[in-house]
Design an enzyme around this catalytic site. Sequence first.
Site, mmCIF file in Angstrom:
data_model
loop_
_atom_site.group_PDB
_atom_site.id
_atom_site.type_symbol
_atom_site.label_atom_id
_atom_site.label_comp_id
_atom_site.label_asym_id
_atom_site.label_seq_id
_atom_site.Cartn_x
_atom_site.Cartn_y
_atom_site.Cartn_z
ATOM 1 N N LYS A 11 0.826 -1.209 0.000
ATOM 2 C CA LYS A 11 0.000 0.000 0.000
ATOM 3 C C LYS A 11 0.864 1.264 0.000
ATOM 4 C CE LYS A 11 -3.958 -2.223 2.212
ATOM 5 N NZ LYS A 11 -5.025 -2.087 3.244
ATOM 6 N N TYR A 51 -12.506 -2.682 -3.659
ATOM 7 C CA TYR A 51 -13.089 -2.620 -2.309
ATOM 8 C C TYR A 51 -14.610 -2.488 -2.383
ATOM 9 C CZ TYR A 51 -8.445 -2.146 -0.136
ATOM 10 O OH TYR A 51 -7.159 -2.364 0.314
ATOM 11 N N PHE A 59 -15.737 4.899 6.279
ATOM 12 C CA PHE A 59 -14.301 5.138 6.090
ATOM 13 C C PHE A 59 -13.856 4.976 4.634
ATOM 14 C CE2 PHE A 59 -14.751 0.650 7.422
ATOM 15 C CZ PHE A 59 -14.115 0.004 6.376
ATOM 16 N N ARG A 87 -2.090 -14.629 3.615
ATOM 17 C CA ARG A 87 -3.015 -14.018 4.593
ATOM 18 C C ARG A 87 -2.471 -14.193 6.012
ATOM 19 N NH1 ARG A 87 -7.285 -10.452 3.473
ATOM 20 N NH2 ARG A 87 -8.437 -11.300 5.233
ATOM 21 N N THR A 93 -6.502 -7.516 10.039
ATOM 22 C CA THR A 93 -6.568 -6.196 9.402
ATOM 23 C C THR A 93 -5.937 -5.080 10.232
ATOM 24 O OG1 THR A 93 -8.642 -6.917 8.372
ATOM 25 C CG2 THR A 93 -8.176 -4.550 8.339
ATOM 26 N N ARG A 104 1.707 -7.083 9.288
ATOM 27 C CA ARG A 104 0.970 -5.962 9.888
ATOM 28 C C ARG A 104 1.368 -5.778 11.347
ATOM 29 N NH1 ARG A 104 -4.742 -7.581 6.909
ATOM 30 N NH2 ARG A 104 -4.558 -6.145 5.144
ATOM 31 N N ASN A 114 -2.197 -0.371 6.816
ATOM 32 C CA ASN A 114 -1.757 -1.674 7.317
ATOM 33 C C ASN A 114 -0.872 -2.437 6.326
ATOM 34 O OD1 ASN A 114 -3.761 -2.198 5.521
ATOM 35 N ND2 ASN A 114 -5.075 -3.339 6.914
ATOM 36 N N HIS A 117 -2.252 -5.387 1.106
ATOM 37 C CA HIS A 117 -3.498 -6.072 0.771
ATOM 38 C C HIS A 117 -3.116 -7.478 0.363
ATOM 39 C CE1 HIS A 117 -7.249 -7.252 -1.071
ATOM 40 N NE2 HIS A 117 -6.497 -7.766 -2.035
ATOM 41 N N GLU A 128 -8.736 -10.708 -8.538
ATOM 42 C CA GLU A 128 -7.802 -9.609 -8.237
ATOM 43 C C GLU A 128 -6.545 -9.694 -9.105
ATOM 44 O OE1 GLU A 128 -7.325 -9.780 -3.973
ATOM 45 O OE2 GLU A 128 -9.292 -8.844 -3.638
HETATM 46 P P1 IDP Z 1 -8.268 -6.955 4.830
HETATM 47 O O1 IDP Z 1 -7.368 -5.971 4.137
HETATM 48 O O2 IDP Z 1 -7.637 -7.522 6.068
HETATM 49 O O3 IDP Z 1 -8.765 -8.040 3.883
HETATM 50 P P2 IDP Z 1 -10.914 -5.707 4.624
HETATM 51 O O4 IDP Z 1 -12.005 -5.827 5.621
HETATM 52 O O5 IDP Z 1 -11.079 -6.369 3.304
HETATM 53 O O6 IDP Z 1 -9.562 -6.174 5.361
HETATM 54 O O7 IDP Z 1 -10.676 -4.144 4.414
HETATM 55 C C1 IDP Z 1 -9.877 -3.679 3.356
HETATM 56 C C2 IDP Z 1 -9.053 -2.527 3.858
HETATM 57 O O8 IDP Z 1 -9.902 -1.464 4.259
HETATM 58 C C3 IDP Z 1 -8.208 -2.823 5.093
HETATM 59 O O9 IDP Z 1 -6.985 -3.475 4.801
HETATM 60 C C4 IDP Z 1 -7.984 -1.437 5.657
HETATM 61 O O10 IDP Z 1 -6.970 -0.727 4.963
HETATM 62 C C5 IDP Z 1 -9.324 -0.776 5.357
HETATM 63 N N1 IDP Z 1 -10.237 -0.877 6.505
HETATM 64 C C6 IDP Z 1 -10.948 -1.968 6.895
HETATM 65 N N2 IDP Z 1 -11.671 -1.703 7.998
HETATM 66 C C7 IDP Z 1 -11.395 -0.402 8.303
HETATM 67 C C8 IDP Z 1 -11.866 0.472 9.344
HETATM 68 O O11 IDP Z 1 -12.663 0.121 10.231
HETATM 69 N N3 IDP Z 1 -11.377 1.752 9.331
HETATM 70 C C9 IDP Z 1 -10.506 2.194 8.385
HETATM 71 N N4 IDP Z 1 -10.056 1.396 7.393
HETATM 72 C C10 IDP Z 1 -10.501 0.116 7.352
HETATM 73 MG MG MG Z 2 -10.079 -7.870 2.282
#
Ligand code: IDP
Ligand code: MG
Length: 155
Positions: A11, A51, A59, A87, A93, A104, A114, A117, A128
């Site tokens: 990222k 996304y 957010f 993963r 996350t 992370r 974080n 992805h 993807e």
């Molecule tokens: P992941 O990246 O662990 O698969 P996802 O739920 O798919 O998690 O969310 C995608 C991305 O969106 C996360 O990696 C993070 O950057 C962002 N994100 C997810 N939840 C939040 C939140 O509650 N606040 C701010 N950003 C979030």
């Molecule tokens: Mg995800």
Amino acid sequence: MALEKTLVLLKPCTVQRALIGEVINRFEKKGLRIAGLKMMQLDDAILREHYAHLVERPFFPGLCASMSATPVIALALEGVDAIEVVRQMAGPTNGRKALPGTIRGDYSVSGQQNIVHASDGPETAAAELKRFFKDEEIFDWATPQQVALYASDEI
Ligand code: IDP
Ligand code: MG
């Protein structure tokens, strides 16, 4: 067990913090084969697709802004069970909750910023990889490490 390819994005927070090499190094050291690698600037169109499960979340605009702040590094990584392996390496996350030893957990203190992805399953990995790489940008070069990385019945 199956030889899989998965998509990783380093990222913009990773690019800005000069952690590109460090994070790629962890995947290489693990034994994942880099099948594709490029830098690309993401825009709102690709982020709304990537996304899609988050577009209604409050957010989402901030997430889009952070994901397009600089180019990202897209990686196609290959290995046995690579989707799950990557993963697990990424960790949960939120970087504050991710355990030390995960990417992370080791490099991030944020739920948004974080570091990586990583595709979360076979269907998303396939979609993807197609989203971020043209067919000719994925290379099936033979790694001489294979014999040392896996038992013969694992591959
Ligand atoms: P992941 O990246 O662990 O698969 P996802 O739920 O798919 O998690 O969310 C995608 C991305 O969106 C996360 O990696 C993070 O950057 C962002 N994100 C997810 N939840 C939040 C939140 O509650 N606040 C701010 N950003 C979030
Ligand atoms: Mg995800």
